[in-house]
Motif scaffolding. Sequence first.
Motif, PDB file in Angstrom:
ATOM      1  N   PRO A 137      50.780  46.795  32.260  1.00 49.56           N
ATOM      2  CA  PRO A 137      51.264  45.539  32.850  1.00 49.56           C
ATOM      3  C   PRO A 137      52.357  45.822  33.866  1.00 49.56           C
ATOM      4  O   PRO A 137      53.253  46.641  33.632  1.00 49.56           O
ATOM      5  CB  PRO A 137      51.803  44.762  31.635  1.00 49.56           C
ATOM      6  CG  PRO A 137      51.100  45.362  30.461  1.00 49.56           C
ATOM      7  CD  PRO A 137      50.893  46.808  30.792  1.00 49.56           C
ATOM      8  N   ARG A 138      52.282  45.150  35.015  1.00 47.16           N
ATOM      9  CA  ARG A 138      53.210  45.418  36.092  1.00 47.16           C
ATOM     10  C   ARG A 138      54.110  44.213  36.332  1.00 47.16           C
ATOM     11  O   ARG A 138      53.683  43.071  36.228  1.00 47.16           O
ATOM     12  CB  ARG A 138      52.473  45.758  37.391  1.00 47.16           C
ATOM     13  CG  ARG A 138      51.449  46.881  37.252  1.00 47.16           C
ATOM     14  CD  ARG A 138      50.968  47.325  38.613  1.00 47.16           C
ATOM     15  NE  ARG A 138      52.055  47.898  39.379  1.00 47.16           N
ATOM     16  CZ  ARG A 138      52.431  49.174  39.276  1.00 47.16           C
ATOM     17  NH1 ARG A 138      51.816  49.998  38.454  1.00 47.16           N
ATOM     18  NH2 ARG A 138      53.426  49.626  40.006  1.00 47.16           N
TER      19      ARG A 138
ATOM     20  N   SER B 114      46.169  51.981  33.076  1.00 48.63           N
ATOM     21  CA  SER B 114      46.792  50.800  33.674  1.00 48.63           C
ATOM     22  C   SER B 114      47.772  50.175  32.694  1.00 48.63           C
ATOM     23  O   SER B 114      47.513  50.100  31.495  1.00 48.63           O
ATOM     24  CB  SER B 114      45.729  49.780  34.079  1.00 48.63           C
ATOM     25  OG  SER B 114      44.849  50.326  35.042  1.00 48.63           O
TER      26      SER B 114
ATOM     27  N   THR C 282      47.112  39.004  44.792  1.00 49.94           N
ATOM     28  CA  THR C 282      46.637  38.989  43.402  1.00 49.94           C
ATOM     29  C   THR C 282      45.717  40.170  43.126  1.00 49.94           C
ATOM     30  O   THR C 282      45.802  40.815  42.072  1.00 49.94           O
ATOM     31  CB  THR C 282      45.903  37.671  43.115  1.00 49.94           C
ATOM     32  OG1 THR C 282      46.797  36.573  43.322  1.00 49.94           O
ATOM     33  CG2 THR C 282      45.386  37.635  41.685  1.00 49.94           C
ATOM     34  N   TRP C 283      44.831  40.462  44.088  1.00 47.77           N
ATOM     35  CA  TRP C 283      43.913  41.589  43.914  1.00 47.77           C
ATOM     36  C   TRP C 283      44.680  42.907  43.866  1.00 47.77           C
ATOM     37  O   TRP C 283      44.388  43.771  43.033  1.00 47.77           O
ATOM     38  CB  TRP C 283      42.900  41.615  45.057  1.00 47.77           C
ATOM     39  CG  TRP C 283      41.817  42.629  44.846  1.00 47.77           C
ATOM     40  CD1 TRP C 283      40.615  42.434  44.247  1.00 47.77           C
ATOM     41  CD2 TRP C 283      41.861  44.017  45.224  1.00 47.77           C
ATOM     42  NE1 TRP C 283      39.898  43.604  44.222  1.00 47.77           N
ATOM     43  CE2 TRP C 283      40.636  44.598  44.818  1.00 47.77           C
ATOM     44  CE3 TRP C 283      42.803  44.817  45.860  1.00 47.77           C
ATOM     45  CZ2 TRP C 283      40.335  45.933  45.029  1.00 47.77           C
ATOM     46  CZ3 TRP C 283      42.512  46.164  46.068  1.00 47.77           C
ATOM     47  CH2 TRP C 283      41.282  46.708  45.652  1.00 47.77           C
TER      48      TRP C 283
ATOM     49  N   GLN D  33      44.680  51.647  39.986  1.00 48.46           N
ATOM     50  CA  GLN D  33      43.417  52.288  40.363  1.00 48.46           C
ATOM     51  C   GLN D  33      43.446  52.757  41.812  1.00 48.46           C
ATOM     52  O   GLN D  33      42.943  53.836  42.135  1.00 48.46           O
ATOM     53  CB  GLN D  33      42.251  51.320  40.157  1.00 48.46           C
ATOM     54  CG  GLN D  33      42.021  50.902  38.710  1.00 48.46           C
ATOM     55  CD  GLN D  33      42.711  49.608  38.381  1.00 48.46           C
ATOM     56  OE1 GLN D  33      43.857  49.375  38.755  1.00 48.46           O
ATOM     57  NE2 GLN D  33      41.993  48.737  37.663  1.00 48.46           N
TER      58      GLN D  33
ATOM     59  N   ASP E 267      47.801  43.396  42.963  1.00 48.82           N
ATOM     60  CA  ASP E 267      48.542  43.482  41.703  1.00 48.82           C
ATOM     61  C   ASP E 267      47.626  43.905  40.546  1.00 48.82           C
ATOM     62  O   ASP E 267      48.055  44.612  39.633  1.00 48.82           O
ATOM     63  CB  ASP E 267      49.186  42.127  41.377  1.00 48.82           C
ATOM     64  CG  ASP E 267      50.362  41.810  42.283  1.00 48.82           C
ATOM     65  OD1 ASP E 267      50.874  42.740  42.920  1.00 48.82           O
ATOM     66  OD2 ASP E 267      50.752  40.624  42.365  1.00 48.82           O
ATOM     67  N   GLY E 268      46.361  43.459  40.590  1.00 43.91           N
ATOM     68  CA  GLY E 268      45.445  43.788  39.512  1.00 43.91           C
ATOM     69  C   GLY E 268      44.791  45.151  39.634  1.00 43.91           C
ATOM     70  O   GLY E 268      44.221  45.659  38.662  1.00 43.91           O
ATOM     71  N   HIS E 269      44.843  45.744  40.825  1.00 49.57           N
ATOM     72  CA  HIS E 269      44.162  47.018  41.053  1.00 49.57           C
ATOM     73  C   HIS E 269      45.079  48.101  41.619  1.00 49.57           C
ATOM     74  O   HIS E 269      44.599  49.127  42.093  1.00 49.57           O
ATOM     75  CB  HIS E 269      42.988  46.812  42.025  1.00 49.57           C
ATOM     76  CG  HIS E 269      41.926  45.895  41.514  1.00 49.57           C
ATOM     77  ND1 HIS E 269      42.051  44.519  41.565  1.00 49.57           N
ATOM     78  CD2 HIS E 269      40.726  46.150  40.917  1.00 49.57           C
ATOM     79  CE1 HIS E 269      40.967  43.958  41.052  1.00 49.57           C
ATOM     80  NE2 HIS E 269      40.159  44.908  40.639  1.00 49.57           N
ATOM     81  N   GLN E 270      46.379  47.877  41.550  1.00 50.30           N
ATOM     82  CA  GLN E 270      47.302  48.819  42.175  1.00 50.30           C
ATOM     83  C   GLN E 270      47.197  50.214  41.577  1.00 50.30           C
ATOM     84  O   GLN E 270      47.164  51.215  42.298  1.00 50.30           O
ATOM     85  CB  GLN E 270      48.739  48.310  42.063  1.00 50.30           C
ATOM     86  CG  GLN E 270      49.762  49.236  42.725  1.00 50.30           C
ATOM     87  CD  GLN E 270      51.129  48.588  42.845  1.00 50.30           C
ATOM     88  OE1 GLN E 270      51.229  47.375  42.966  1.00 50.30           O
ATOM     89  NE2 GLN E 270      52.178  49.394  42.807  1.00 50.30           N
TER      90      GLN E 270
ATOM     91  N   THR F 136      52.011  44.896  49.686  1.00 49.02           N
ATOM     92  CA  THR F 136      52.535  43.809  48.863  1.00 49.02           C
ATOM     93  C   THR F 136      53.841  43.269  49.432  1.00 49.02           C
ATOM     94  O   THR F 136      54.041  42.051  49.542  1.00 49.02           O
ATOM     95  CB  THR F 136      52.757  44.287  47.419  1.00 49.02           C
ATOM     96  OG1 THR F 136      51.508  44.701  46.855  1.00 49.02           O
ATOM     97  CG2 THR F 136      53.344  43.178  46.563  1.00 49.02           C
TER      98      THR F 136
END
Length: 214
Positions: free
Chosen positions: A97-98, A95, A183-184, A191, A186-189, A20
């Motif tokens: 919110p980040r 998970s 974006t991907w 996991q 950020d949404g799957h970090q 990132t």
Amino acid sequence: MVLDLLLIGTAIALGPLHNTAFILLLSAHRGVRKGLAFVLSWLACLVVLIACVLLLTGGRPLVHRSAPSTAALAVKLVLGIGMVVYGERKRRRGSRPRTSPEWMARLDSASGWTAAGLGVLLQPWGLVTAGAATVVRANLSSAASYVALVGYCLLATSTLLAMELLVTFRPGAAQARLGGLRTWIDGHQDQAVVSLSLGLGLWLMGRSIFDLVS
């Protein structure tokens, strides 16, 4: 040794935090230069650490069941346990919110030297240490060991190299692709961190215990 380095190198390459930060560097003013500074310092860090280990071992595998060999396996075992504990705790929290750390917002104005420093600071040092503890089994009288060590360094740097080359030679397409990748991530970090921590941690634990008792 080869399989261990393959798994560790893959886990390093897929780490979400440094990827990132690297995407943000590439998106900044003079991003190609800053990215190159990051990649070179990242790669140099791996090479220097491996060189130090080989100097300590004399380029020969440590004798099985010797004190140094047992210490190296113990380090890998502790690291494996730590990864499993961390991964399991993160899995149980689920998970959340980040928000990006504040320092990431300042990467646009970062200098080349700052980018180089980040290449060292953002190394996943637990994984890098596990790699160093594996390199103690390298035998420099064998060409296969050279290939394994070079392959490990390149594998651990592969995602950074791929993004750097994309921005250098395909700057038009790079912006959209790297934006989608960020974006991907950020949404799957969460996991990704859980999967890498549990998977590699269990492997290091099992492999270390097997080598200690065999």
